[in-house]
Design a protein around this motif. Sequence first.
Motif: not given
Length: 292
Positions: A267-280
Amino acid sequence: MSAEVLERASLNTATGVIAPLIAPREVELLGRIGSLETRLAQNSREIEAAQAIRYRVFVEEMGSQVGPDLVQQRREIDSWDAYCDHLLVLDRALEGDIEDQIVGTYRILRHEVAAAHGGFYSGSEFEVERLVARHPAKRFMELGRSCVLPPYRSKRTVELLWQGCWAYALRHQIDVMFGCASFPGIQPEVHALALSFLHNSVRAKGEWEVAARPELYREMDLMPSEAINAKQALMAMPPLIKGYLRLGAMIGSGAVIDQAFNTTDVLIVLPISSISGRYVSYYGADAGRFAS
């Protein structure tokens, strides 16, 4: 942004009800790179074409098991399809109808839609309801059924799928993306290095802790921590899981064997707040990177 006139019936994926379009309407693109475009399926024919892509990948290529009626239809279908949204990647350079141009798909299930239809798909394997209940103020979005035809398994196709998911998440004010991701085969021991790395290095803890259902739980901690080579483990990961990790995802505790799909699921869990800034920054804080 290009527009497309739809003259056939449209499928309301929240209800599964097919209704005629009253007037032609513009189709919103979520991204474009060269001849490839990504957007949501607009009607039942496009969803059926996405199911046919899933059949080719999951059944013919990966050996998933489906009933004889679906073999005859050459489509991979389940009950969640009727109320999920279906993200598509199309190659507009291909000849034929729109349905002939679909080369990849992702299935998306929003929090409120899942709540109205008995829960999330991955809840059959993982204790998702406990995770969701722990975050009553957050909006969750489940991703699943990701597949791309072999000739299109390239960086730009993956980028478009992510662009579509990112644009969708922003549009619906999503706080957390999650979903099952798979290793091929039903023997976790074959993937001991990769599973052990996930367990020891990126396991979801604290407020994000989530585990496989007890009756399905298979151990992921299959090697001593000192024997785990991180670089080799990452090389052994399926590309989808590796991509999630680059974004900043965590992994739930325990794997699940899916006999029908011939996979070992995590199971993958990815909070939006955890997305790496360079990808944003790369995809655009407004999802505008590939949108025009």
